[in-house]
Design an enzyme around this catalytic site. Structure first.
Site, PDB file in Angstrom:
ATOM      1  CG  HIS A 197     -13.369   6.057  -2.222  1.00 33.40           C
ATOM      2  ND1 HIS A 197     -13.247   6.660  -1.419  1.00 33.40           N
ATOM      3  CD2 HIS A 197     -12.500   4.846  -2.394  1.00 33.40           C
ATOM      4  CE1 HIS A 197     -12.486   5.803  -0.462  1.00 33.40           C
ATOM      5  NE2 HIS A 197     -12.081   4.729  -1.188  1.00 33.40           N
ATOM      6  CD  GLN A 216      -7.380  -0.847  -3.887  1.00 35.75           C
ATOM      7  OE1 GLN A 216      -7.271  -0.291  -2.414  1.00 35.75           O
ATOM      8  NE2 GLN A 216      -7.161  -2.006  -4.260  1.00 35.75           N
ATOM      9  CG  PHE A 217     -10.718   4.224  -5.669  1.00 40.27           C
ATOM     10  CD1 PHE A 217     -11.925   4.783  -6.147  1.00 40.27           C
ATOM     11  CD2 PHE A 217     -10.214   3.422  -4.751  1.00 40.27           C
ATOM     12  CE1 PHE A 217     -12.795   3.664  -5.528  1.00 40.27           C
ATOM     13  CE2 PHE A 217     -11.326   2.548  -4.534  1.00 40.27           C
ATOM     14  CZ  PHE A 217     -12.749   2.616  -5.034  1.00 40.27           C
ATOM     15  CB  ALA A 218      -8.400   9.032 -10.005  1.00 41.53           C
ATOM     16  CG  ASP A 219     -10.197   9.887  -5.481  1.00 39.88           C
ATOM     17  OD1 ASP A 219     -11.181  10.610  -5.105  1.00 39.88           O
ATOM     18  OD2 ASP A 219     -10.575   9.057  -6.302  1.00 39.88           O
ATOM     19  CG  LEU A 241      -2.380   0.578   1.223  1.00 42.33           C
ATOM     20  CD1 LEU A 241      -2.999   0.124   2.377  1.00 42.33           C
ATOM     21  CD2 LEU A 241      -2.315   2.064   1.164  1.00 42.33           C
ATOM     22  CB  SER A 242       3.937   1.741  -0.845  1.00 43.07           C
ATOM     23  OG  SER A 242       4.166   1.169   0.178  1.00 43.07           O
ATOM     24  CD  GLU A 243      -1.341   4.596  -2.753  1.00 39.12           C
ATOM     25  OE1 GLU A 243      -0.642   4.964  -1.985  1.00 39.12           O
ATOM     26  OE2 GLU A 243      -2.333   4.098  -2.733  1.00 39.12           O
TER      27      GLU A 243
END
Ligand SMILES: Cc1ncc(C[n+]2csc(CCOP(=O)(O)OP(=O)(O)O)c2C)c(N)n1
Ligand SMILES: [Mg+2]
Lengths: 317, 320
Positions: free
Chosen positions: B124, B79-82, B55-57
């Site tokens: 989201h 996972q989401f653009a946000d 979990l590390s954008e």
């Protein structure tokens, strides 16, 4: 290491003479640690150096010429005036060009190592450097964690030079020891006296070999003191004089020279001759580079896009 | 019938099959198939090439950049653009600058499941194309059809530059087509989604469909509205926009993004600068409201442009 020291002394004097645009950030006091990284790597490895790694860069193949070209804004430098100073590299040769954002190179080196692995290459090491301050970034955390999860041959070298710009360690982290951070990620760690060249060479040798042989990521903390300002604009008046007087404040170049003399590897005269020779090379190269052309805004390709099919669409900005 | 989402999966499947340099990296995209199931079955079909990421954008994009430097063609799923804001630094400061600085291209694709769906709320639902389009060195694609979702994603992977691929979550399962396209328009070319003579609506992504519905509604009043689907917002096909405005004399630019600046402002600025004489009325913009995207369906529906809001805005433009 000596050449890096002398080259940086030249950079400082060029800066004071107003010959360099922008900042100059030097690695004085950190050469022993830095050079030990570069010299333990080999062709085909990946190296993403940081601010204070002139010595390591040169050990990995960077030159006096390209360093001066980049600092002096020569069109012939690897960055062609588009970037300067420490923000230089030749990524195609595994020598990555840092972005300023601290920590950011760690995940990039991880990705490079994953790519090499996917292509079936073995025995590759990727090394990158950071300061004590850089260990507080999210990128450090994310990058080291990815390296551990993927069991990558990453060597992360922390120059624990007691300050991040003016911020002392007690305002930077609260763990007892920086090295404790490695355990949290499941990363092997090593500590070394960063002022002692032979210790640095040995520890980096062990760490690089461990990474190369499948031991997963290795974090090295070298303890030392920055013997210059953060940049040449900075008088570093905030540095605690007690630290300067402590063993951390030793000059690693002097330590290495005395050690060499003591061991009978070189005489004081020989070292003086090496210095003179290095100075001659640096001075001559600087004189030559100062006569080289600057980038011409009229000829500059004002495009950040590489795909030529799209170039036309971007001309309209 | 194939959905927009299936078209994206088909493009990823084809890219993985055709090009050994391609791999996918993102959260939960492996055996689980991703939060939206875009990568369903791909991990099994392409072992070792569809990788679950922590979990590390920031690290996800950084990894993609390093791999791209080494000659790979990574496709990253946010996972989401946000959540791409957590990888923003690597995208805009590293990927986007790499070629300009070093002459080494950075062929990564960052897929952003974008835009609003009912009940998704502030974190989201975002449309982030303007943010990325602002940065030199990035290409920003906003496909609004099943065909474009497929062919543009293949183009994105083939391009040597970093591409931000904004795929609309609302379209994922709503939009269907008969089959996948063979050939399509070149990258950076806009498409006339509807021919008309009275006004031009310039839009992209899900708003193409809201605008088409608005245009249908306006035929009842005897108006024929032309609709330009930008397809990529960067590069921006100003020529196609100007040609349409030359025919209609009126411009409304519609986006689902926040109103300050953005793609619609860029389009209006270009038309004002390069086609002022073509305009019979002041160019207009319709965007979402200047608040975070609200959660409640009633608020959400009022927050973003809908077909009826677009029809009203077009009527006002026609009366100017
Ligand atoms: C993410 C980020 N924030 C802030 C800076 C500005 N900055 C440049 S160097 C520096 C201090 C770095 O300290 P440290 O990591 O200890 O390295 P040192 O300078 O001591 O070698 C700061 C804050 C930066 N480059 N990157
Ligand atoms: Mg420091």
């Amino acid at each position: 290491m000596l050449l890096a020291r002398i080259l940086e002394e030249k950079l400082a004097s060029l800066y004071r003479a107003g010959a360099i645009h922008g900042g100059v950030f030097l690695g004085r006091g950190q050469e022993a640690l830095s050079v030990s990284v570069g010299s333990n790597l080999r062709k085909g490895d990946i190296f993403a150096p940081l601010i204070r790694d002139q010595a390591g860069r040169m050990a990995f193949g960077d030159t006096v010429l390209d360093t001066l070209r980049t600092y002096l804004g020569s069109q012939l430098g690897s960055m062609r005036g588009r970037d300067g100073n420490i923000h230089r590299g030749r990524p195609r040769e595994g020598y990555y060009a840092m972005i300023s954002h601290l920590g950011a190179m760690i995940p990039a080196v991880c990705g490079a190592l994953m790519a090499r692995r996917m292509r079936g290459e073995t025995g590759v090491v990727g090394a990158t450097c950071l300061g004590d301050g850089g260990t507080s970034t999210g990128a450090f955390h994310e990058g080291l964690n990815v390296a551990a999860v993927e069991k990558l041959p990453l060597v992360l070298v922390i120059a624990n030079n007691q300050y991040a710009y003016s911020t002392p360690s007690n305002r930077q982290f609260a763990c007892a020891d920086l090295i404790d951070k490695a355990a949290g990620y499941g990363v092997a760690s090593h500590r070394v006296d960063g002022t002692d060249l032979s210790a640095c060479l040995a520890v980096l040798g062990v760490a690089v070999r461990a990474a190369r042989e499948g031991g997963g990521p290795q974090m090295i903390v070298g303890d030392l003191l920055r013997l210059v300002g953060h940049g040449e604009h900075d008088d570093a008046s905030y540095i605690d004089p007690r630290l300067k007087a402590s063993p951390l404040g030793r000059d690693c170049v002097k330590v290495a020279e005395s050690f060499s003399i003591e061991k009978g590897w070189a005489t004081a005269e020989e070292i003086a001759a090496w210095r003179a020779e290095a100075k001659k090379e640096v001075d001559a190269t600087a004189a030559k580079v100062r006569r080289e052309v600057s980038p011409d805004p009229g000829d500059e390709e004002w495009s950040a896009i590489s795909d030529t099919r799209l170039a036309d669409n971007f001309l309209e900005a | 019938m194939i959905t927009y989402l299936e078209a994206i999966r088909a493009a990823l499947d084809k890219a993985l099959a055709d090009d050994p340099r391609v791999f996918l990296y993102g959260q939960d995209i492996g055996s689980f198939g991703g939060a939206f199931k875009v990568t369903k079955n791909l991990a099994a079909k392409f072992p070792g090439r569809v990788l679950d990421a922590p979990l590390s954008e920031d690290a996800i994009v950084g990894v993609a950049i390093g791999a791209a430097i080494e000659g790979m063609r990574p496709v990253v799923e946010m996972q989401f653009a946000d959540f791409s804001t957590c990888g923003f630094n690597q995208i805009v400061n590293h990927a986007a600058t790499l070629f300009y600085r070093t002459e080494v291209p950075c062929p990564i694709v960052v897929r952003l499941p974008s835009g609003g769906t009912s009940g998704s709320g502030p974190f989201h639902s975002q449309s982030m194309e303007a943010l990325y389009a602002h940065y030199p060195g990035l290409i920003v694609m906003t496909p609004g059809t099943v065909e474009d979702a497929y062919s543009m994603l293949l183009e994105a992977i083939a391009l040597d530059d970093p591409v931000i691929f904004c795929e609309h979550k609302f379209l994922y399962n709503h939009l269907k087509a008969e089959k996948l396209p063979g050939q399509n328009l070149p990258v950076g070319k806009a498409r006339l989604a509807r021919h008309g003579r009275d006004a031009t609506i310039v839009t992209y992504s899900a708003m193409v469909h809201e605008s088409l519905a608005a245009a249908e509604e306006l035929t009842g009043d005897g108006y024929e509205i032309e609709i330009v689907d930008l397809r990529t917002v960067k590069p921006l096909d100003t020529d196609t926009v100007l040609a349409s405005v030359a025919r209609t004399g009126r411009l409304l630019c519609v986006s689902e993004a926040f109103p300050w600046g953005g793609v619609s402002a860029e389009v209006v600025a270009r038309v004002a600068a390069e086609g002022f004489g073509l305009l019979d009325a002041p160019p207009q913009r319709l965007n979402a409201k200047d608040t975070p995207v609200p959660y409640h369906p009633d608020l959400w529906t009022a927050h973003r442009p809908t077909a009826s809001a677009i029809a009203s805005a077009t009527r006002r433009l026609l009366e100017m």
